[in-house]
Design a protein around this motif. Structure first.
Motif, short mmCIF file in Angstrom:
data_model
loop_
_atom_site.label_atom_id
_atom_site.label_comp_id
_atom_site.label_asym_id
_atom_site.label_seq_id
_atom_site.Cartn_x
_atom_site.Cartn_y
_atom_site.Cartn_z
N ARG A 49 5.36 9.62 8.12
CA ARG A 49 4.07 8.95 8.05
C ARG A 49 3.07 9.55 9.03
N ASN A 52 1.45 12.91 7.37
CA ASN A 52 0.24 12.75 6.54
C ASN A 52 -0.71 11.71 7.12
N LEU A 54 -0.61 8.69 7.96
CA LEU A 54 -0.61 7.25 7.66
C LEU A 54 -0.45 6.49 8.96
N ARG A 87 -8.75 13.32 4.45
CA ARG A 87 -8.45 13.19 3.03
C ARG A 87 -8.00 14.52 2.44
N ARG A 90 -4.44 15.15 3.45
CA ARG A 90 -3.52 14.30 2.70
C ARG A 90 -3.31 14.79 1.28
N MET A 95 3.36 12.71 -1.30
CA MET A 95 4.28 11.74 -0.69
C MET A 95 5.01 10.92 -1.75
N ALA A 115 -5.48 10.46 -8.40
CA ALA A 115 -5.91 11.25 -7.23
C ALA A 115 -6.49 12.61 -7.62
N HIS A 118 -10.04 11.62 -9.00
CA HIS A 118 -10.99 10.89 -8.16
C HIS A 118 -11.00 11.33 -6.70
N VAL A 119 -9.97 12.00 -6.25
CA VAL A 119 -9.99 12.52 -4.88
C VAL A 119 -10.26 14.01 -4.88
N ARG A 163 3.41 11.91 -9.93
CA ARG A 163 2.13 11.63 -9.28
C ARG A 163 1.92 12.54 -8.07
N ALA A 164 2.98 12.72 -7.29
CA ALA A 164 2.86 13.57 -6.10
C ALA A 164 2.71 15.04 -6.48
#
Ligand SMILES: Nc1ncnc2c1ncn2[C@@H]1O[C@H](COP(=O)(O)OP(=O)(O)OP(=O)(O)O)[C@@H](O)[C@H]1O
Ligand SMILES: [Mg+2]
Lengths: 256, 278
Positions: A49, A52, A54, A87, A90, A95, A115, A118-119, A163-164
């Motif tokens: 954590r 990245n 967090l 951002r 990350r 993750m 992500a 939108h990221v 997703r990752a």
């Protein structure tokens, strides 16, 4: 030797009075799989954590593909890193959580495309094509339109892996990806991770499954009470452990 | 009424049908529209103010947070009757003051104390008052809604927020793309309570001279001794008010059903409605 793709230098992290990471340093070469092992509470999740961000480390440096991310210095003279850079960093790290943490109001496909679109602001059509290919790869292409609560744990974790992967990360971070799965579901997720390892992805894997760590890793790091107690090639760690604590840990089957 | 129908239902029923459909009664029935409109639009404003208030309370900046908290705290404590009387008057006079700054000069000054000159005097139509009433209801019940929403925004599992951060979403994106989307199912019980209170408060519209159902029931039920003005009857207000009681009970029952349906739907529905744009 190539420059490392991920380098951690003297990382410290405390929660109040509890010092969880007491100066952790290591580097990962591109294309290698590094497994983090250690007893419960040794700080493995905290380390992941912190990488990245967090959790905000108290001290230390993280270098990703040559870019230095200086965390706050002990005397507070260095400010926390800015949001934009945070951002960007990350989105270079993919993750995968123990509890999957898929967004429950989105379909599997949208979880994967969220992500990147939108990221990372990538083109929708391209992202969709990649997402579908990734779902195919992890074996749940038929679940693209399903919602997370309609999937088994193993399917959810495979969706989380897709997703990752879809952000095209430089390093994949796995925090006990199979610890909340039944054995038969664990196997299907491990199978996917194995494929990724064989493809030569750089991965940092926290696991309690010693058999799998041995099978998939290039290198093992044994964390004990916030410090790296032993760090070496798989054969050495399992075949010839030097530290008594590691020997004890392995004798107990990598549990507790 | 056509003759054939009169023949079918008989003279008594014909008489009552005619009475209950006369002009005054038709206006009475139409006034149910005001009440329903006030409930629906007041409810929409309450959601908007509730979302706004909840967003303020989550701001990074202390003064902004204080405004949000103050709104919820102060407005919740003010009796709705008082606020419904205060707000439209204050709004009207504020508008008149603004107009007066532009149009009033010492030459055209009026005799009365307010407004400063006749040109600055404004009149709201019934529709105008209704709109102001909706906003006022929205402000009052938005304060309650903001509490329900504020709490629900924190019900999103922490792991999902972590995941959003880990994938690089900004706090703003997390708010709009994750928290708000998942908030509804958690906020629903609180919001349905707020709705019930708001529905009951629509009976206060007559305070603003809106000819609403309460106002008409009072007028139609009042003792009437002039044959010219329709049926001669003593004080019948209790009959008309009883009809309103039944109306509100039906409305409450319908609302309960609606919210139960909504809850069942939002369980998987918040999800299913949001289907993927492939
Ligand atoms: N947010 C937090 N606040 C306070 N203490 C924390 C926090 N997160 C972790 N800790 C503490 O830090 C220590 C290390 O926790 P961490 O989760 O990193 O261990 P771990 O090695 O991942 O263990 P496990 O194998 O059980 O997952 C534990 O004592 C834990 O209680
Ligand atoms: Mg852990």
């Amino acid at each position: 030797m190539q420059p490392p793709i991920l380098e951690i230098i003297d990382l410290h992290k405390s929660f109040g009075a509890l010092e969880v990471l007491k100066g952790v340093s290591f580097a990962a070469q591109p294309g290698t799989v590094v497994s983090l092992i250690g007893s419960s509470g040794s700080g493995k999740s905290t380390l992941l954590r912190c990488i990245n961000l967090l959790e905000q480390p108290d001290r230390g440096t993280i270098v990703i593909d040559g870019e230095e991310i200086l965390t706050r210095s002990a005397d507070g003279s260095r400010p926390p890193i800015d949001q934009g850079k945070l951002r960007r960093v990350r989105s270079e790290l993919g993750m995968v959580f123990q509890q999957f943490n898929l967004w429950s109001h989105m379909s599997v496909l949208r979880n994967v495309t969220e992500a990147p679109i939108h990221v990372q602001k990538r083109a929708k059509a391209e992202v969709h094509a990649q997402a579908l290919a990734l779902l195919e790869k992890v074996g749940i292409a038929d679940k693209a339109d399903a919602y997370p609560n309609q999937l088994s744990g193993g399917q959810q974790q495979r969706a989380a892996i897709a997703r990752a992967l879809c952000i095209n990360p430089k390093v994949m971070l796995f925090d006990e990806p199979t610890s909340s799965l039944d054995p038969e579901l664990e196997a299907e997720v491990l199978q996917v991770i194995k494929v990724l390892a064989d493809e030569g992805r750089t991965m940092l894997l926290v696991t309690h499954n010693m058999k799998f760590a041995r099978e998939v890793s290039d290198r093992i790091i044994f964390l004990h009470q916030g410090v790296i107690e032993e760090d070496g090639p798989v054969d050495e760690i399992f075949g010839n452990p030097r530290s008594p604590r590691l020997r004890q840990f392995l004798a107990a089957g990598g549990a507790a | 009424m056509p003759d054939w129908l009169a023949n079918v239902v008989g003279p008594d029923a014909t008489f009552w049908l005619a009475y209950l459909t006369n002009g005054a009664h038709q206006a009475f029935y139409a006034s149910f529209g005001y009440t329903l409109a006030a409930a629906v639009f007041g409810g929409m404003f309450a959601i908007l103010f509730g979302l706004g208030g909840a967003a303020l309370r989550r701001s990074r900046f202390l003064p902004v947070r204080a405004v949000g908290a103050g709104y919820a705290l102060i407005v919740r404590g003010v009796p709705d009757v008082l606020f419904l009387l205060f707000f439209p008057l204050a709004f009207e006079q504020a508008v008149e003051w603004v107009i007066a700054q532009g149009v009033c000069t010492p030459e055209n000054a009026g005799t009365g104390a307010w407004p400063p000159c006749p040109d600055a005097n404004i009149f709201f139509s019934t529709g105008g008052y209704l709109a102001i009433a909706c906003v006022a209801l929205g402000i009052v019940y938005g304060a309650f809604a903001s509490s329900a929403i504020h709490g629900a925004l924190d019900s999103v599992p922490k792991g999902q927020v972590d995941a959003a951060r880990a994938f690089g979403m900004s706090e703003r994106q997390i708010f709009w793309r994750i928290r708000i989307r998942q908030m509804w199912i958690f906020a629903l019980p609180g919001l349905s309570n707020v709705w019930m209170l708001l529905v009951k408060a629509t009976s206060l519209l007559s305070l603003l001279n809106i000819p609403d159902i309460v106002n008409w029931a009072g007028r139609l039920g009042a003792p009437n001794y002039f044959p010219r003005a329709g049926l001669v009857h003593p004080d019948w207000r209790w009959k008309y008010y009883l009809a309103l009681v039944v109306f509100y009970l039906v409305l409450t029952w319908a609302s309960e059903r609606f919210f139960r349906w909504l809850k069942r739907k939002a369980g998987h529905g918040l999800i299913a409605d949001d289907a993927v744009a492939a």
